[in-house]
Write an enzyme that holds these catalytic residues in place. Structure first.
Site, PDB file in Angstrom:
ATOM      1  N   GLU A  54       1.371   7.262   5.187  1.00 58.63           N
ATOM      2  CA  GLU A  54       1.331   8.727   5.199  1.00 58.63           C
ATOM      3  C   GLU A  54       2.351   9.398   6.112  1.00 58.63           C
ATOM      4  OE1 GLU A  54      -1.144   6.705   6.442  1.00 58.63           O
ATOM      5  OE2 GLU A  54      -1.930   7.489   8.332  1.00 58.63           O
ATOM      6  N   ASN A  55       3.520   8.771   6.328  1.00 60.11           N
ATOM      7  CA  ASN A  55       4.532   9.397   7.187  1.00 60.11           C
ATOM      8  C   ASN A  55       4.629  10.895   6.887  1.00 60.11           C
ATOM      9  OD1 ASN A  55       5.448   6.552   7.660  1.00 60.11           O
ATOM     10  ND2 ASN A  55       6.068   6.782   5.531  1.00 60.11           N
ATOM     11  N   GLY A  92       0.806  -1.208   0.000  1.00 61.84           N
ATOM     12  CA  GLY A  92       0.000   0.000   0.000  1.00 61.84           C
ATOM     13  C   GLY A  92       0.841   1.259   0.000  1.00 61.84           C
ATOM     14  N   HIS A 113      -5.332  10.458  -1.101  1.00 57.28           N
ATOM     15  CA  HIS A 113      -5.616   9.869   0.218  1.00 57.28           C
ATOM     16  C   HIS A 113      -4.449  10.146   1.178  1.00 57.28           C
ATOM     17  CE1 HIS A 113      -7.130   6.543   2.929  1.00 57.28           C
ATOM     18  NE2 HIS A 113      -5.862   6.567   3.270  1.00 57.28           N
ATOM     19  N   GLU A 114      -3.236   9.823   0.755  1.00 54.42           N
ATOM     20  CA  GLU A 114      -2.078   9.953   1.661  1.00 54.42           C
ATOM     21  C   GLU A 114      -1.796  11.407   1.993  1.00 54.42           C
ATOM     22  OE1 GLU A 114      -1.062   7.365   3.091  1.00 54.42           O
ATOM     23  OE2 GLU A 114      -2.083   5.961   1.762  1.00 54.42           O
TER      24      GLU A 114
HETATM   25 ZN   LIG Z   1      -4.877   5.995   4.986  1.00 56.99          ZN
END
Ligand SMILES: [Zn+2]
Length: 874
Positions: free
Chosen positions: A289-290, A286, A321-322
């Site tokens: 989101e760091n 996947g 999304h991220e």
């Molecule tokens: Zn997410």
């Protein structure tokens, strides 16, 4: 190994429950760590030894002692601490317990409240699976082997890289230093502030981060290169394995657009100096989101000549999304994993809106209906769970990443955005961001912000959607007065896959009502059974879920359904989609006869709305699957072809100028179904295109390759299968190669399917594509469910290597997909044997899905045969 690790986690159960409905408070936030000591700032230095799969670290933590204590308790896993000092003096004892994932330091004397410093050195383990700090191997296009280091911390794996207070409410600043080969590029959350080369190695120190949770820490290092741009005051970079960075150009352009929009939408500018996107070859499947350094499986970030439109859409949507998480999740973080939906539902909802905004031709929000339907199917199980769910330990935190948290949460937010109005909703989101920046929240904080913006008690309306499982079936009974004016009487019950709800659950349902085929929908909150509402004229069609925005189903009375069916071709696309979705679900749950649904399918006409047609094709496909091997198969296949053929003929094989991507997607869906249902013309054309492809791969566009290769593979003999296999094996481009291997899995011949399964499990699959084995074997389920079952279950450890955190959740979900692969008791027995006892609720959910699928298969065959007997074709 998998089981042993899980049992260890299970033993670590220890938590208190969150207070339902209360705003975030650090002291009340659930978690395992005592709150009398909090970290303020970490200084970390790490030197990896890749050959030894270990690393050396030093750590200094500035602490605030809130109440006098002699013990410090924090998370650690597979780390050995040495020279542990508190305020420069040796401590009394240090006990690290990997079962509990805790280190307890005992001090010689009670530490007074105030600021203190904890220092130590330690050794840790470089992981070979994507959790903590891990080594990722990959094969370059030329065949050479490469490796890089990257990290994946969420939910609870930062503790594998450094001992820390590894819970989301313990926000602190971080300053990371790494020493790695001098030829490597190094990326972390913040920019490199100093770099010193000494011999073959270089030491890079990154700038200190703002206060954030430990699960957002990132480090990647390797032979990487970037493309970059500046957006406002933010440096944007897209990183890939050296030589592939040019494939990051599309993602870089996307990031520029998205950042600009989000700065405006959230009302707070992106706060870090830079935002990197890192394409990791393989590792996890996947994206993560760091903060300031988002990691992606490279298939979700890089675009080249072999990519399809769908690949481009996926890249944009995943970035959206991220990047939404940079606000929802990173700047403002859920207080505890109970409220994971505050991160994930929000990012999915915002990301979908952004994807739609920037790409209007994609009809992205309409296509999100498929995501909503997935969630509704899950949530219609007796054993579903609420969006907000109690999380007591690491295993439960990982298990929270499911379709209820993502898809249902997204749909519920969309429903309330429509109910409150997009501008009011945005103002509420801005208030929420302003009030909680650099802090943590609960659902109550979101409801309060939306209430303040709207002047409505949003929590009162919305909490029922996040705190209780399921969703309503709204029953609509219309009556007509002498002038033809329609009056509705509305009631609700919980909708279930099968049977009636005994629980008496109720919701405040934000209905959107449209009488007729044009005009705006009107909002109405359904709060009481028997509630009445005026709704246009009885001669007009009616939608009580206008534009399919609501997370509920609607059952219309006979006369209204008949009016809707006769007007079906002219309904707005969203109303049409809602009616198809609901009627199909009502058929499967035995609330409605199949004929009512097929009448809609037949009435769709030549309207080219993509989602409506894909819904129809999917439903017909479910029936076709059930009919396989029976006398009813060919009559039904002929019927199904007759439904979709006129539309497919209209679209043809080749895209027309100005056609939007959704129409192209529809073309491929219908041609694929016709091919699968034995249409001779489609098979013939696919063969001609395949012959051209064999001579020159460029003869068939990437967008069409999966369609053509799948039809060829389905009907392949040994020679053709061998040819397809060689095409896949020899392909140098990762994206194209994954596509070719996937097509192989569609082969119908049982002996060749065995070969396909062997290929999916073989070393032929390059290390960066190991996450695709599950997808490949899953594809076998359509034609060879028993083979898919044995291939997956007998090789489960190998298949799940790329998913260490989510392996239990994946295993629990297998019955949902492999329901036709083995007798149900055997499936249940296997799943139970591979999961800890505390996951019995997840097992029950998976088995409920499997039982429902089996019952639906029988029902569909029975009803279809009866329908076709009663409606003989000329
Ligand atoms: Zn997410």
């Amino acid at each position: 190994m998998l089981l042993r690790v899980l049992m260890g986690v299970t033993a670590a159960l220890l938590s208190v429950s969150t207070l339902a409905g209360a705003p975030f408070s650090f002291d009340d936030a659930p978690g395992r760590l005592p709150k009398d000591v909090v970290p303020l700032d970490y200084t970390l230095a790490i030197t990896p030894d890749i050959g030894a799969l270990s690393f050396a670290g030093t750590e200094r933590v500035k602490l605030k002692v809130r109440t006098g204590t002699r013990t410090l308790v924090f998370n650690s896993l597979n780390e050995k601490l040495a020279d542990v000092r508190f305020d420069g003096k040796p401590v009394a004892t240090v006990v690290s317990d990997d079962e509990q994932q805790l280190t307890t330091v005992t001090l010689p004397h009670t530490a007074a409240p105030g600021l203190h410093t904890l220092t130590f050195s330690y050794r840790g383990k470089l992981e070979t699976q994507p959790h903590g700090l891990f080594v990722q191997h990959y094969t370059n296009p030329g065949g050479a082997q490469g490796l890089l280091l990257s990290t994946k911390m969420e939910s609870t794996d930062a503790r594998r890289m450094f001992p820390c207070w590894d819970e989301p409410s313990f926000r602190a600043s971080f300053q990371l230093t790494v020493t790695v080969p001098a030829a490597w590029a190094t990326i972390s959350n913040m920019p490199v502030s100093t770099r010193a080369v000494h011999g073959a190695l270089a030491t890079s120190a990154f700038a200190r981060s703002p206060k954030m949770p430990s699960y957002l820490i990132e480090f990647s290092g390797g032979e990487l290169a970037q493309v970059s741009a500046r957006s406002g005051s933010t440096d944007l970079g897209v990183w890939a394995v050296k030589g592939r960075e040019g494939d990051g150009q599309a993602a870089l352009a996307n990031a520029q657009q998205i950042l600009k929009d989000y700065n405006e939408y959230f009302g707070i500018a992106y706060p870090l100096p830079k935002l990197d996107s890192i394409a990791v070859p393989g590792g996890f499947s996947g994206a993560m989101e760091n903060w300031g350094a988002i990691t992606y499986n490279d298939q979700l970030l890089l675009i080249n000549a072999a990519s399809t439109m769908q690949d481009r859409q996926t890249v944009f949507a995943v970035q959206a999304h991220e990047m939404a998480h940079q606000w929802n999740g990173d700047l403002v973080t859920m207080g505890w994993w109970d409220d994971l939906w505050l991160n994930e539902s929000f990012a999915s909802w915002r990301g979908a809106n952004e994807t739609d905004l920037r790409n209007p031709g994609w009809k992205w929000l309409e296509l999100q209906d498929a995501s909503k339907e997935t969630a509704m199917r899950s949530d219609a199980r007796v054993a579903s769970h609420p969006i907000q769910q109690h999380v007591a330990n690491e295993l439960q935190a990982a298990n929270a990443f499911d379709e209820i948290t993502y898809n249902k949460g997204e749909a519920v937010l969309r429903m309330f955005e429509a109910f409150l109005g997009p501008e009011v909703f945005r103002d509420g989101v801005r208030r929420y961001m302003q009030a909680h920046a650099y802090s943590n929240t609960t659902a109550a904080d979101l409801w309060n912000a939306l209430s303040a913006a709207s002047g409505t008690d949003v929590g009162k309306i919305a909490a029922g959607w996040t705190e209780q499982m399921g969703f309503p079936l709204v029953r609509v009974a219309a009556s007509c007065d002498a002038a033809g004016k329609r009056e509705l009487t509305l009631s609700q019950t919980r909708f279930l896959l099968h049977g009636a709800d005994a629980g008496g659950a109720r919701w405040n349902v934000p209905l959107r009502i449209r009488g007729g085929t044009t005009g705006a929908a009107r909002s109405l909150l359904l709060t009481t059974d028997g509630q009445q509402a005026a709704a246009g004229n009885c001669s007009e069609p009616l939608s009580v879920n206008a534009d399919a925005v609501g997370f509920y189903r609607v059952a219309y009375d006979r006369a209204t359904l008949a009016t809707n069916t006769s007007a079906f071709a002219g309904l707005p696309a969203g109303d049409k989609i809602a009616l198809l979705d609901d009627e199909w679900a009502l058929v499967l749950s035995e609330n409605e006869a199949l004929g009512a649904y097929l009448a809609l399918a037949a009435a769709t006409g030549k309207d080219s709305d993509t989602r409506a047609w894909i819904q129809i094709a999917g439903s017909l496909g479910s029936i076709e699957y059930g009919e396989r091997g029976s006398a009813g198969h060919e009559p039904f296949a002929a019927f199904a072809r007759s439904i979709v053929r006129p539309m497919a003929d209209r679209l043809g094989w080749d895209a027309k100028a100005g056609e939007t991507p959704d129409v192209q997607e529809l073309r491929r869906t219908l041609l694929a179904d016709l091919g699968a249902w034995g249409d001779a013309d489609v098979r013939h054309e696919a063969k001609a295109r395949y012959d051209a492809f064999v001579k020159d791969h460029g003869a068939v566009k990437p967008d069409e390759q999966a369609l053509v290769l799948s039809i060829i593979a389905q009907y392949a003999d040994a020679a053709t299968f061998g040819q397809l296999h060689a095409i896949a094996r020899e392909e140098k481009d990762d994206t194209a190669q994954r596509r070719y291997y996937l097509a192989l899995m569609d082969v119908r011949d049982p002996a060749l399917a065995q070969q396909a399964a062997q290929i999916a499990l073989s070393k032929e699959i390059p290390p960066q594509a190991e996450d695709s084995r599950l997808r490949l074997l899953g594809q076998l389920v359509n034609r060879h469910p028993a083979l898919a079952w044995t291939s997956v279950t007998e090789n489960i450890e190998q298949i799940l290597v790329p998913f260490p955190k989510y392996a239990p959740l994946i295993i629990a979900q297998l019955p949902e997909f492999l329901w036709d692969g083995a007798p149900l008791p055997q499936i249940e027995g296997w799943v139970r044997a591979h999961l800890p006892a505390e996951m019995s609720a997840q097992v029950a959910r998976g088995m409920e899905s499997a039982r429902a699928r089996r019952a639906e298969k029988q029902l569909l065959v029975r009803e279809t045969d009866a329908y076709l007997a009663a409606h003989p074709r000329a």
